[in-house]
Structure formats: C-alpha cells, structure tokens
Design a protein around this motif. Sequence first.
Motif, short mmCIF file in Angstrom:
data_model
loop_
_atom_site.label_atom_id
_atom_site.label_comp_id
_atom_site.label_asym_id
_atom_site.label_seq_id
_atom_site.Cartn_x
_atom_site.Cartn_y
_atom_site.Cartn_z
N TRP A 139 0.86 -1.18 0.00
CA TRP A 139 0.00 0.00 0.00
C TRP A 139 0.89 1.23 0.00
CZ3 TRP A 139 -0.83 -4.29 3.01
CH2 TRP A 139 -2.05 -4.93 2.89
N TYR A 141 2.41 4.59 1.37
CA TYR A 141 2.71 5.03 2.73
C TYR A 141 3.11 6.50 2.68
CZ TYR A 141 5.01 5.40 7.25
OH TYR A 141 5.37 5.79 8.52
N ASN A 142 2.29 7.34 3.32
CA ASN A 142 2.57 8.77 3.29
C ASN A 142 3.09 9.28 4.63
OD1 ASN A 142 0.31 8.62 4.83
ND2 ASN A 142 -1.04 9.73 3.43
N ASN A 144 1.73 8.97 7.65
CA ASN A 144 0.80 9.12 8.76
C ASN A 144 0.07 7.82 9.10
OD1 ASN A 144 -1.03 8.87 6.71
ND2 ASN A 144 -2.06 10.83 7.04
N THR A 145 0.49 6.72 8.48
CA THR A 145 -0.09 5.42 8.83
C THR A 145 0.56 4.94 10.13
OG1 THR A 145 -0.37 4.92 6.51
CG2 THR A 145 -0.49 3.07 8.02
N SER A 146 -0.27 4.52 11.05
CA SER A 146 0.26 4.07 12.34
C SER A 146 -0.56 2.88 12.82
CB SER A 146 0.19 5.20 13.36
OG SER A 146 -1.15 5.62 13.52
N LYS A 161 -4.20 2.02 10.41
CA LYS A 161 -4.98 3.25 10.46
C LYS A 161 -4.26 4.32 9.66
CE LYS A 161 -7.40 5.99 13.85
NZ LYS A 161 -7.78 6.10 15.23
N THR A 162 -4.98 4.96 8.76
CA THR A 162 -4.47 6.11 8.03
C THR A 162 -5.37 7.28 8.36
OG1 THR A 162 -3.66 4.72 6.26
CG2 THR A 162 -3.90 7.03 5.77
N GLY A 163 -4.80 8.28 9.02
CA GLY A 163 -5.63 9.39 9.48
C GLY A 163 -6.64 8.86 10.49
N TYR A 167 -8.28 0.40 8.13
CA TYR A 167 -8.30 -0.53 7.01
C TYR A 167 -7.95 -1.92 7.51
CZ TYR A 167 -8.20 3.59 4.02
OH TYR A 167 -8.49 4.79 3.42
N SER A 182 -12.90 -1.78 4.70
CA SER A 182 -12.43 -0.49 5.16
C SER A 182 -13.61 0.47 5.10
CB SER A 182 -11.27 0.04 4.30
OG SER A 182 -11.77 0.46 3.04
#
Length: 187
Positions: A139, A141-142, A144-146, A161-163, A167, A182
């Motif tokens: 996927w 990755y910018n 902010n995925t944690s 979790k993105t933002g 998902y 998601s």
Amino acid sequence: MRNILKNKRGEGHIGTAMKIIIDVVIGALILGGLYLLFDNVILDSTAARIEALFDVSQDNMSARCELDGSGAYHLQYTYDGEQWFEAELVDMSADASVKAFVSDGKETPTYCAVVIDGNKFHVIASEDGGVTWNSRKAWDYNGNTSNFLLTYSSGFKLTFKTGSTNYTATSADGLTWSDAWSEIHRP
C-alpha cells in the motif's frame, strides 16, 4: 683434566634426577588437563555445532523480529536456536523497517511481517523458515499510517490506520492478501 674431574661445584646426579622427575610430573599434569579440556569441552561443543550444521531442515528453523541498539527491528532466522542470522528481504532497500511480525504457529510455519520501505508499506511472507522474505501486498505510505496490528487466528489479519480511517487486509495462508473491509472499500 684432573682439576675438572675433582671440581665439586655444579649439579649432582640426584639433583638432576629430581628436576627431571618434577618436569615429567608437571608435564603429565598439563597434558592431562589439556586432554580433559579438549575431550569434555572443546570437542563436545565442536561436534554438536557440526552436527547442527548438517541437521538443517525447515523443522529446526525459526525466525524472530529483534530490536537492535538503534531502535530498529530486524528479521532474523536460526537453524539451532543459538546462532541468529539476518534475514534477506527480497526487493527491499537497506533502510526498510519492520513494524509488525507474526507466525501461524504451525509445525512448518509461515511468517508474515509488515515492512515500511520508502513510500510503500508491504506485507511480506516467508515460507522457508524466515531466511528469505517476499512482498505479498503493498500500500502507499505517506508517513501518517500508524498502529499496524498483524495477528493470526485461523488466518492472518492486518489492521492499520491512516488518518482517522481504519483498514483491514486478510489472508488465509499469509501469501495471498485481499482488502477485507475499510470505511472506503467494501468488497
């Protein structure tokens, strides 16, 4: 010549004999100690290590995710449970970092891990005891995925979790992955 034979200075036969006996006894003790050291310690451990090298099978292999001194996690594998080697991450850069790790716990396990590599994060899997790892799904990755949560319970499940959006991706075997659900995508 007579003076030499009459000279009483120097060592006598008994003194020389005592030194030779002491040297022989000390030498025998040293050799006995070396024999015991080699026979009971060095040769036993060397033989065990050589046998372990020849007794290589996937049943004896295992993998782990280990934290190093710099705070990065690395995937490692072992044949004997004592000596650990760095795993090969196929098609990953040297800066790739492991964020999650899990095994299915079977007799011949499949291992899965989540790895961030540049602008992608991947679910990677190993079927050979953790020696080589291949990317199975990726996927974007910018940054902010944690909260990567990778679990196994009769199938692999990855939640991230993105933002504010959660998902999920699932896999029955750890090799073929699909987006299961998601807030944006519902299969």
